[in-house]
Scaffold this motif. Structure first.
Motif, PDB file in Angstrom:
ATOM      1  N   SER A 480       0.813  -1.211   0.000  1.00 25.37           N
ATOM      2  CA  SER A 480       0.000   0.000   0.000  1.00 25.37           C
ATOM      3  C   SER A 480       0.845   1.259   0.000  1.00 25.37           C
ATOM      4  CB  SER A 480      -0.908   0.012   1.229  1.00 25.37           C
ATOM      5  OG  SER A 480      -1.543  -1.214   1.373  1.00 25.37           O
TER       6      SER A 480
ATOM      7  N   ASP C  86      -5.479   6.900  -3.665  1.00 26.06           N
ATOM      8  CA  ASP C  86      -6.464   5.916  -4.100  1.00 26.06           C
ATOM      9  C   ASP C  86      -7.296   5.409  -2.935  1.00 26.06           C
ATOM     10  OD1 ASP C  86      -5.777   6.020  -6.643  1.00 26.06           O
ATOM     11  OD2 ASP C  86      -4.630   4.133  -6.696  1.00 26.06           O
ATOM     12  N   TRP C  87      -6.586   5.105  -1.878  1.00 25.31           N
ATOM     13  CA  TRP C  87      -7.332   4.554  -0.748  1.00 25.31           C
ATOM     14  C   TRP C  87      -7.393   5.497   0.442  1.00 25.31           C
ATOM     15  CZ3 TRP C  87      -3.937   4.314   3.289  1.00 25.31           C
ATOM     16  CH2 TRP C  87      -2.572   4.122   2.986  1.00 25.31           C
ATOM     17  N   SER C  88      -6.403   6.371   0.567  1.00 25.25           N
ATOM     18  CA  SER C  88      -6.348   7.137   1.814  1.00 25.25           C
ATOM     19  C   SER C  88      -7.494   8.129   1.922  1.00 25.25           C
ATOM     20  CB  SER C  88      -5.002   7.826   1.959  1.00 25.25           C
ATOM     21  OG  SER C  88      -4.844   8.801   0.973  1.00 25.25           O
ATOM     22  N   ILE C  99     -15.748   0.787   5.138  1.00 27.40           N
ATOM     23  CA  ILE C  99     -14.350   0.413   4.898  1.00 27.40           C
ATOM     24  C   ILE C  99     -14.163  -1.077   5.160  1.00 27.40           C
ATOM     25  CG2 ILE C  99     -11.970   0.751   5.656  1.00 27.40           C
ATOM     26  CD1 ILE C  99     -12.783   3.612   6.440  1.00 27.40           C
ATOM     27  N   ASP C 102     -15.155  -3.394   2.474  1.00 27.05           N
ATOM     28  CA  ASP C 102     -14.439  -3.329   1.195  1.00 27.05           C
ATOM     29  C   ASP C 102     -13.029  -3.885   1.331  1.00 27.05           C
ATOM     30  OD1 ASP C 102     -13.206  -2.722  -1.114  1.00 27.05           O
ATOM     31  OD2 ASP C 102     -13.842  -0.615  -1.181  1.00 27.05           O
ATOM     32  N   LEU C 105     -10.098  -1.768   0.568  1.00 23.50           N
ATOM     33  CA  LEU C 105      -9.692  -0.755   1.531  1.00 23.50           C
ATOM     34  C   LEU C 105      -9.078  -1.383   2.780  1.00 23.50           C
ATOM     35  CD1 LEU C 105     -12.559   1.885   1.394  1.00 23.50           C
ATOM     36  CD2 LEU C 105     -10.237   2.035   0.468  1.00 23.50           C
TER      37      LEU C 105
END
Ligand code: HEM
Ligand code: HEM
Ligand SMILES: [Ca+2]
Ligand SMILES: [Ca+2]
Ligand SMILES: [Cu+2]
Lengths: 550, 261, 290
Positions: A480, C86-88, C99, C102, C105
């Motif tokens: 990530s 994208d995710w933050s 969250i 998903d 995430l």
């Protein structure tokens, strides 16, 4: 020993020791309640003891034989013994420091025994105590031999040697009391710093006076290196230690520079302490004992010139490689990086010069552990300078800095190069110096050699592993794009390496103890022997030993 | 190719020949060698250090930069005395992972008043440049008393004796005066009141503590750092210092892009 | 150089000098050395041209590439931010349940939490988040302020008894030190409080303790001792203790009071960071509860 001094010299020595004792008394009185007071007592005891030793022999008969018929070796002998003493103390401290990182509770429940206080006792003990005494002692030996001249007087060498050791004692005892300026390799406080300036100026004058009396037209390479060592260390020491004491009756001082300028000054100093203390001086040692022991001519005089001036000029620029990516401006870092890489060539030139000198003598390297010490030292010198130049490249340093990789590099140089060349030289020197047929036990020298080599290799490999592991873990990212490991994770990963390092250090320490024992036994047990040709031509006549060249 | 290299080498070789010749003469004069060595070794240091004093943007301007209070300075002196710098750096480098782990990279101005700097050269423990206010005073006291009580994996030494050691405040005016002599802008008033201010910073709601706010600003942390009422210990000083690390100016936070997750 | 010897082994000339038996050959500098001299110098020249390098009096050469370490790291962080965005930003904006639902995430949540917790929280709450003397366990499902996501998020943002202007205040009074209760009464109420979580004590002491409790403690810890999440007063009926449930520890608590300090993380950690930690803690607590 005292019988080699004239009454006048004894009187001079007593005046100096008496003055020292008086200064100690003043410090003890003025610095009451401050570590400076404790230092005063130490100075008083040291100088008082010297005063007493000289005084009690004051009435003894004066020397009768013609002094010019022999070199003055007494200070060298004492210096070698003191160097061995510091080797055991300093490396013993090293093993303790190392074990505290593996088992942090391995200490006394008292402030003096904590890691931060004993670590500088180790670094100063080995660099200044062991290395410094070995350098001073061998320089006395070598400058007389290569100049074919006796030292100009008999008091100053003692002043230099003992004065330097007073500095070492004040330094190490100070660390245990928490007296430090925090500048690595320059930790002692202002009054010790001032004292070292005095000692060093006398050392320089002694060196120059001996050179001036020489009976050889040319100055030998070893002396260039010793001279560079003395001169540049003086300049570095004075500038980096500029400070204002909080009070003349206390130890604490504040350095003249702050922040980024202070950082650059410190690492200009720190790096060149490596260059001119741990490299230049020991190259002087190598340049004398290696060809002497191998009985081969130096491979190339021209290469000597190239490496000497290369080292002298390039090293100075390289200090900023200790400050890559920091708040030091980028331009200084670029200079530090490029000069470090250019520095590799003269460094390897000197290592190569030493190894090529062994051509024709490799069978001796195989059979003679003393020469093998010197040969391996030259190899480690080459290795650590290569590594150093590599680590000076910014992205590499980005990984290595702050980690044990640096510590591994340090000890490849310090154990593999500095300590091994010193031990080799001491083994070569001891029989000559004490006029003994040979070393007490060659077997013990073999043992020492293999213990030292094994210890160094274990130490260095452990630190390479831990350093690179930690450096990589700090910058490992998850998929990530976030940090994968906490600091504590990396700390846990270090443990096995810290244990291994302690073990390697212990082997090295055992070797050093064997070495010290062997030298002492050589002095005490071996039959004496008069050397064939080890005397100066009369310095007064100024007659060259060989017809002048050109 | 070889030929080209040889041509390239020529000037070097010529220079070296001349040098070797001079050298052959020089090595007969000890003072000649001495001067030669000093010149050769003098150049680099001068060129790298002197401009750091003359090039303006070497040290950033931070108008909000504040001084260490006497208590914090005393703590800093203890930090030096105990050799914490042997394990802890105070210099976050301009590398992504360091900024993400420790915070905004360090600026030169942040150690402008640090005589000497404590940037460090080894991280046996984590960087401390942005440590201030990350933990509670109580945490620091307990951690210093025995780090392994809180962090079992730690290899940091115990400093329990700091709790027992009374802080020497008598020398503080001299210390501040010496710092002023090397360029830290302490005022006469600050120097004169240094010992009282050190006491006051660890004694909230007293007249003494009012003096601290007056001289060092309202933001100053005035707390009984070691939670031992009535006694000013070395622990008070060290914790006060640790809690100010990275808090002397807001410039780094204000001027840098910070990591977002 | 007149008196020159030849070294029989190599045939090279010596320089004609001798120092206590040491001689030198006049071998010329090997080609390889010159080669590396050139290579390193040329490399250095190139670097000097490209990078900031040489000082002038009040400025320095900036180099053709115009690089500067500060800009470089800022750029790399900006790039990293953009990629993580994208995710933050989703994590920052979405409620916790969404969250969790998903997996795309949850992957970054699980990746990130370990080091984030290790570098910021483990010093107090332990690397396993199980707490220790003075620091609450975060995995025991007993919450001082409540275990729902919003509450935890708020606790992380403002801290407890911290320097944040909106910090939560939790104050256990110093009944002994401030002379509110005599020593004996405190001993008695300790017995009573211990009995709430099932420790036995003589009935008369429990009765006396209950009385002291009702007048002094119930206002915060509730009539029944189940605590009051609004003011962070812990539940005294469960068997989770921050400062310890033994006689001495509890006496100490009531005699000297307590005011735990939990730092505020608003300035140090982003919203996404704090939410990641929240999810991580809730999940750990649930795991332990099972
Ligand atoms: C018995 C052998 C030795 C052991 C066990 C040993 C151990 C250690 C340890 C544990 C440290 C601290 C590293 C750290 O902070 O993480 C250290 C530092 C150091 N040692 Fe040694 N050492 C030994 C021999 C030597 C020798 C012979 C020298 C020099 C001649 C030397 C010079 C140094 C220096 C310069 C440092 C500081 C390194 C730095 O700050 O990066 N050591 N040593
Ligand atoms: C060409 C020669 C050399 C170069 C370019 C060089 C370069 C370096 C570099 C890049 C570092 C790491 C700085 C950091 O990241 O903090 C370092 C550290 C060090 N080197 Fe070398 N090195 C050389 C030779 C040596 C030798 C021969 C020795 C020892 C005998 C030595 C002793 C040290 C020491 C003691 C340190 C640790 C300094 C500290 O306390 O941080 N170096 N060197
Ligand atoms: Ca010093
Ligand atoms: Ca270091
Ligand atoms: Cu260096």
């Amino acid at each position: 020993m005292m019988s080699n001094l004239t009454r006048a010299e004894r009187a001079n020595a007593m005046v100096i020791a008496g003055t020292g004792a008086f200064i100690g008394l003043v410090m003890a009185a003025a610095g009451r309640g401050d570590p400076m007071g404790a230092h005063g007592w130490i100075v008083l005891a040291f100088c008082g003891a010297l005063f007493f030793v000289v005084g009690s022999a004051y009435e003894d008969p004066e020397p009768t034989q013609d002094r010019t018929a022999s070199y003055y070796d007494d200070p060298t002998k004492v210096g070698i013994l003191i160097a061995l003493f510091w080797a055991v103390v300093g490396m013993g401290m090293g093993v303790w420091v190392a074990s505290q990182l593996a088992w942090p509770d391995l200490r006394f429940d008292a402030a003096w025994s904590s890691f931060g206080r004993i670590r500088p006792v180790h670094t100063s003990g080995v660099i200044f105590g062991f290395g410094g005494n070995a350098l001073i002692a061998t320089s006395f030996h070598i400058m007389q031999r290569t100049c074919r001249a006796r030292m100009p007087d008999q008091v100053t060498p003692w002043f230099v040697l003992l004065g330097f050791n007073l500095f070492c004692i004040v330094a190490s005892s100070g660390y245990l009391m928490g007296v430090t300026q925090s500048k690595e390799y320059a930790e002692p406080e202002w009054y010790a710093d001032l004292w070292l300036v005095v000692v060093w100026v006398v050392y320089f004058v002694l060196y120059i006076r001996t050179l001036a009396r020489r009976n050889e037209p040319h100055i030998y390479v070893a002396n260039w290196y010793y001279l560079a060592f003395i001169l540049v260390v003086a300049v570095l020491h004075i500038v980096n230690n500029l400070a204002v004491p909080a009070s003349l009756t206390g130890a604490k001082s504040y350095s003249a520079f702050a922040g980024v300028q202070d950082a650059m000054t410190q690492w200009w100093y720190g790096h060149n302490a490596v260059a001119f203390f741990l490299t230049s001086g020991f190259l002087g040692m190598l340049y004398y004992f290696l060809p002497k022991r191998a009985e081969r001519p130096i491979y190339s005089y021209r290469l000597s010139i190239l490496s000497f001036w290369g080292i002298t000029f390039f090293y100075i620029w390289a200090g900023s490689h200790h400050l890559h990516y920091t708040a030091l401006p980028h331009w200084v870092q670029t200079l530090g990086m490029t000069f470090s890489v250019m520095l590799l060539v003269p460094s390897w030139a000197s290592a190569g010069n030493a190894l090529m000198t062994l051509n024709g003598a490799w069978h001796k390297v195989r059979d003679d552990a003393t020469l093998r010490f010197m040969m391996v030292a030259a190899v480690f010198y080459g290795l650590s300078t290569f590594e150093g130049s590599f680590m000076a490249i910014r992205p590499v340093n980005g990984l290595s800095h702050y980690t044990d990789w640096t510590v591994g590099h340090v000890h490849a140089g310090a154990m593999g190069w500095v300590a091994l060349i010193s031990f080799g030289s001491i083994y070569a020197l001891a029989p000559v110096l004490w006029r003994r047929e040979t070393i007490y036990s060659w077997k013990a020298v073999e043992w020492h050699f293999w213990l030292a080599l094994a210890g160094t290799v274990i130490y260095v490999f452990a630190m390479w592993n831990s350093g690179i592991t930690q450096g990589l873990m700090w910058r490992t990212y998850t998929e990530s794009g976030t940090l994968a490991y906490s600091f504590t994770d990396t700390l846990v990963a270090m443990h096995p390496y810290y244990v291994a390092r302690t073990f390697g250090g212990l082997l090295f320490l055992i070797g050093a103890c064997i070495g010290a024992w062997n030298v002492v036994m050589t002095i005490r047990r071996m039959p004496s022997e008069t050397p064939e040709r080890d005397y100066p031509t009369s310095s007064e006549s100024r007659e060259p030993a060989l017809p002048a060249a050109e | 190719m070889m030929k080209f290299i040889r041509t390239l080498l020529k000037p070097f070789a010529a220079f070296f020949e001349a040098h070797a010749k001079t050298h052959y003469r020089l090595e007969r004069h000890s003072m000649g060698l001495t001067v030669g060595i000093i010149i050769a070794a003098g150049v680099g240091g001068f060129i790298e250090i002197a401009p750091l004093f003359t090039i303006d943007d070497t040290v950033e301007a931070a108008p909000d930069m504040r001084l260490y209070t006497p208590l914090e300075q005393a703590g800093r002196d203890i930090y030096i005395r105990e050799g914490c710098y042997a394990c802890h750096s105070q210099m976050i480098r301009t590398l992504r992972d360091e900024v993400e782990r420790y915070g905004p990279y360090s600026l030169a101005v942040e150690s402008q008043y640090d005589h000497p700097m404590l940037w460090g050269s080894k991280r046996t423990g984590p960087d401390l440049a942005r440590l201030g206010e990350k933990y509670s005073d109580d945490w620091h006291v307990r951690h210093l008393v025995n780090p392994r009580d809180l962090v079992p994996e730690s290899v940091m030494p115990q400093y329990a004796f700091l709790l027992e050691a009374g802080l020497d405040t008598d020398s503080l005016p001299d210390r501040l005066a010496a710092l002023r002599a090397v360029g830290v802008p302490y005022t006469d008033e600050m120097i004169a009141n240094a010992d009282s201010d050190a006491l006051g910073q660890a004694m909230p709601d007293t007249e003494r503590s009012d003096g601290v706010f007056e001289r060092y600003g309202d933001e100053t942390a005035v707390r009984n750092f070691d939670d031992r009422p009535g006694r000013l210990t070395e622990m008070d000083a060290l914790v006060a210092y640790l809690q100010i690390l990275g808090q002397l100016t807001d410039l780094p936070e204000q001027t840098q892009i910070l990591p977002e997750e | 150089m007149s008196v020159k010897d030849r070294d029989p082994l190599t045939g090279h000339q010596t320089t004609g000098h001798e120092w206590n038996g040491i001689t030198e050959l006049n071998t010329r500098v090997p080609r390889a050395v010159w080669f590396f001299v050139i290579v390193t110098h040329v490399w250095a020249l190139v670097v000097w041209v490209l990078m900031p390098a040489w000082p002038l009096v009040t400025t320095y050469t900036k180099g053709l590439l115009g690089t500067d370490q500060r800009e470089e790291v800022q750029e790399s962080i900006a790039v990293a931010n953009a990629i993580r965005d994208d995710w933050s930003s989703l994590i920052a904006d979405l409620p916790v349940d969404e969250i969790r639902a998903d997996p795309a995430l949850m992957a970054p949540v699980n990746d990130t939490a370990h080091a984030l917790f290790g570098d910021n929280c483990a010093g107090c709450h332990g690397s396993d988040a199980a707490g220790g003397p003075g620091f609450p366990s975060l995995v025991d499902d007993a919450w001082l302020w409540g275990g729902d996501a919003d509450t935890i998020m708020e606790t992380l943002r403002v801290g407890i008894n911290a320097t944040h202007p909106e910090t939560r205040y939790a104050q256990m009074l110093a009944f002994g030190e401030q002379g509110i209760l005599p020593r004996d009464d405190i001993r008695t109420v300790v017995d009573y409080v211990q009995s709430l979580s099932g420790t036995g004590a003589p009935a008369d002491r429990i009765a006396a303790g209950a009385e002291i409790y009702a007048t002094n403690c119930a206002s915060c810890h509730g009539e029944d001792g189940t605590g009051m999440a609004e003011i962070g007063a812990p539940n005294l009926r469960d068997d989770f203790w921050i400062y310890g449930g033994g006689d001495e520890a509890m006496f100490e608590t009531i005699w000297g009071g307590r005011q735990g300090w939990m730092p505020a993380w608003e300035d140090r950690l982003t919203v996404a960071d704090r939410k990641i930690l929240t999810i991580y803690l809730q999940d750990r607590a649930k795991e332990t509860a099972q």
